[in-house]
Design an enzyme around this catalytic site. Structure first.
Site, PDB file in Angstrom:
ATOM      1  N   HIS A  90      42.576  47.720  33.278  1.00 22.21           N
ATOM      2  CA  HIS A  90      43.822  48.419  33.993  1.00 22.21           C
ATOM      3  C   HIS A  90      44.968  48.831  33.113  1.00 22.21           C
ATOM      4  O   HIS A  90      45.154  47.877  32.094  1.00 22.21           O
ATOM      5  CB  HIS A  90      44.327  47.560  35.171  1.00 22.21           C
ATOM      6  CG  HIS A  90      43.476  47.333  36.257  1.00 22.21           C
ATOM      7  ND1 HIS A  90      42.448  46.468  36.220  1.00 22.21           N
ATOM      8  CD2 HIS A  90      43.647  47.630  37.366  1.00 22.21           C
ATOM      9  CE1 HIS A  90      41.573  46.432  37.225  1.00 22.21           C
ATOM     10  NE2 HIS A  90      42.436  46.923  38.064  1.00 22.21           N
ATOM     11  N   ASP A 119      46.243  53.596  41.170  1.00 26.89           N
ATOM     12  CA  ASP A 119      46.550  52.927  42.228  1.00 26.89           C
ATOM     13  C   ASP A 119      47.970  53.466  43.187  1.00 26.89           C
ATOM     14  O   ASP A 119      48.814  54.017  42.268  1.00 26.89           O
ATOM     15  CB  ASP A 119      47.137  51.540  42.021  1.00 26.89           C
ATOM     16  CG  ASP A 119      47.239  50.522  43.042  1.00 26.89           C
ATOM     17  OD1 ASP A 119      47.491  50.865  44.295  1.00 26.89           O
ATOM     18  OD2 ASP A 119      46.926  49.187  42.865  1.00 26.89           O
ATOM     19  N   CYS A 130      43.181  41.284  43.926  1.00 27.44           N
ATOM     20  CA  CYS A 130      43.540  42.697  44.375  1.00 27.44           C
ATOM     21  C   CYS A 130      44.579  42.273  45.062  1.00 27.44           C
ATOM     22  O   CYS A 130      44.708  41.550  46.073  1.00 27.44           O
ATOM     23  CB  CYS A 130      42.530  43.283  44.872  1.00 27.44           C
ATOM     24  SG  CYS A 130      43.111  44.968  45.282  1.00 27.44           S
ATOM     25  N   GLY A 131      46.175  42.765  44.748  1.00 32.73           N
ATOM     26  CA  GLY A 131      47.269  42.140  45.424  1.00 32.73           C
ATOM     27  C   GLY A 131      47.445  43.204  46.489  1.00 32.73           C
ATOM     28  O   GLY A 131      47.586  42.685  47.870  1.00 32.73           O
ATOM     29  N   HIS A 132      47.142  44.563  46.504  1.00 36.83           N
ATOM     30  CA  HIS A 132      47.413  45.331  47.796  1.00 36.83           C
ATOM     31  C   HIS A 132      46.360  44.759  48.702  1.00 36.83           C
ATOM     32  O   HIS A 132      46.388  44.837  49.791  1.00 36.83           O
ATOM     33  CB  HIS A 132      47.340  46.561  47.462  1.00 36.83           C
ATOM     34  CG  HIS A 132      45.938  47.296  47.477  1.00 36.83           C
ATOM     35  ND1 HIS A 132      45.216  47.335  46.425  1.00 36.83           N
ATOM     36  CD2 HIS A 132      45.339  47.871  48.379  1.00 36.83           C
ATOM     37  CE1 HIS A 132      44.037  47.937  46.900  1.00 36.83           C
ATOM     38  NE2 HIS A 132      44.051  48.513  48.015  1.00 36.83           N
ATOM     39  N   CYS A 190      50.756  48.275  42.858  1.00 39.88           N
ATOM     40  CA  CYS A 190      49.557  47.500  42.269  1.00 39.88           C
ATOM     41  C   CYS A 190      49.906  45.917  42.082  1.00 39.88           C
ATOM     42  O   CYS A 190      50.856  45.444  41.363  1.00 39.88           O
ATOM     43  CB  CYS A 190      48.991  47.839  41.008  1.00 39.88           C
ATOM     44  SG  CYS A 190      47.871  46.991  40.221  1.00 39.88           S
ATOM     45  N   GLY A 191      49.564  45.174  42.913  1.00 42.81           N
ATOM     46  CA  GLY A 191      49.801  43.765  43.220  1.00 42.81           C
ATOM     47  C   GLY A 191      49.424  42.912  41.912  1.00 42.81           C
ATOM     48  O   GLY A 191      50.299  42.305  41.426  1.00 42.81           O
ATOM     49  N   THR A 192      48.486  43.233  41.354  1.00 50.79           N
ATOM     50  CA  THR A 192      48.065  42.358  40.066  1.00 50.79           C
ATOM     51  C   THR A 192      48.804  42.849  38.880  1.00 50.79           C
ATOM     52  O   THR A 192      49.292  42.306  37.912  1.00 50.79           O
ATOM     53  CB  THR A 192      46.448  42.476  39.992  1.00 50.79           C
ATOM     54  OG1 THR A 192      45.963  43.647  39.978  1.00 50.79           O
ATOM     55  CG2 THR A 192      46.000  41.541  40.829  1.00 50.79           C
TER      56      THR A 192
END
Ligand code: PYC
Length: 309
Positions: A205, A231, A85-87, A235-237
């Site tokens: 996603h 999101d 999870c990027g965020h 969304c980081g990913t």
């Protein structure tokens, strides 16, 4: 449970610092399996109502198996578990700094899909260099009743994404109900029409792109996450998956910058690095601490483990 809440570009993260279930010292795959099989109610209790909301992403801090890492983390949401999870990683780094466990500099974080590198900048921004990301399928078609046939790319960004090439919606907050409904239909149809990630992995996603509203951003996105929640951040990913596709199409060079705006207008600055033929996307963003609390689980409470889904 001692938790610290933050948000990254509007998307909340709840980091569980202590009091979580004992998951042992095995691999992160084994620990996620144990959490899912033996303590899934606990996951729901941490993020769902009445203590949380569908939007919160949980991050359980764990001892890393790799001693070079500052922490290990398992991400989860209203319905299950995330690979990366990027965020959330930006939220974890800002949380560790808030707790005075880390200082500005480079820190490695172990996740169930690999180790990511994070840099906490002096100004509080965080850059996360993700696990290797790649496009698995180009121009995969899906037919959606009442809408027609669409094509998109299937890409790994630490989670599986389907990134539509076109759609008929303006990517704007006033359209989130229609965007959510459409993206849910796409996600539902993908496995039925044989569109999957590598090895038949479920694509959970969905990413739709639109015109950026911020003058300095390259595009704006809407990302539907598992649990039918969008999101709030870019969304980081999802940004990582997109960067891998852009690089593969020759539209982004290694070291070039791509600014991804999210549905609320917050922006992640993205770039890619290529090492040994592997695409390593980075995203830069900021998180803010919103609270710190002790959560209580009272087994007499009929909603102790969250409202039923
Ligand atoms: O930032 O990678 C992300 C993410 C995944 C789900 C929610 N946020």
């Amino acid at each position: 449970m001692h938790v610290v809440d933050s948000h990254t570009g509007g998307e909340p993260t709840r980091v569980v610092i202590s009091g979580g279930p004992e998951l042992g010292s095995g691999s992160f795959t084994e620990r996620v399996a144990k959490l899912r099989d033996e303590h899934d109610e606990w996951r729901s209790a941490m993020v769902n109502e009445p203590r949380g909301s569908d939007v919160i992403v949980g991050a359980l801090l764990c001892e890393p198996t790799d001693a070079s890492c500052a922490a290990g983390v398992i991400f989860f949401n209203n319905v299950g578990y995330l690979g990366m999870c990027g965020h959330g990683t930006i939220g974890v780094i800002v949380t560790l700094a808030w707790l005075r466990r880390i200082k500005p500099g480079d820190h490695r974080i172990e996740t169930p899909v690999g180790i990511v590198d994070a840099r906490l900048h002096e100004n509080g921004e965080v850059t996360v260099r993700n696990v290797p990301c790649y496009r698995h399928a180009k121009d995969a078609a899906v037919q959606i009743e009442d809408f027609g046939i669409f094509t998109g790319d299937v890409a790994w960004g630490g989670n599986w994404f389907y990134l539509l090439h076109t759609h008929k919606f303006e990517v704007a907050p006033r359209n989130v109900a229609q965007l959510t409904d459409f993206a849910c239909r796409v996600r539902h149809q993908l496995p039925l029409q044989g569109v999957t990630g590598e090895g038949g992995a479920e694509i959970d996603h969905i990413e739709l792109s639109g015109v950026a509203h911020q003058p300095y951003a390259d595009s704006k996105n809407f990302v539907l996450c598992p649990g039918n929640i969008y999101d709030r951040s870019p969304c980081g990913t999802g940004t990582s998956a997109k960067l891998a596709c852009l690089y593969s199409d020759g539209k982004l060079k290694a070291g070039g910058i791509y600014r991804q705006e999210g549905i609320l207008g917050s922006v992640f600055e993205g770039s890619v690095e290529v090492r040994d033929g592997k695409i390593l996307p980075s995203i830069k963003g900021t998180a803010f601490i919103t609270g710190e609390a002790e959560l209580n689980l009272d087994p007499r409470d009929p909603f102790c483990y969250g409202v039923p889904k």
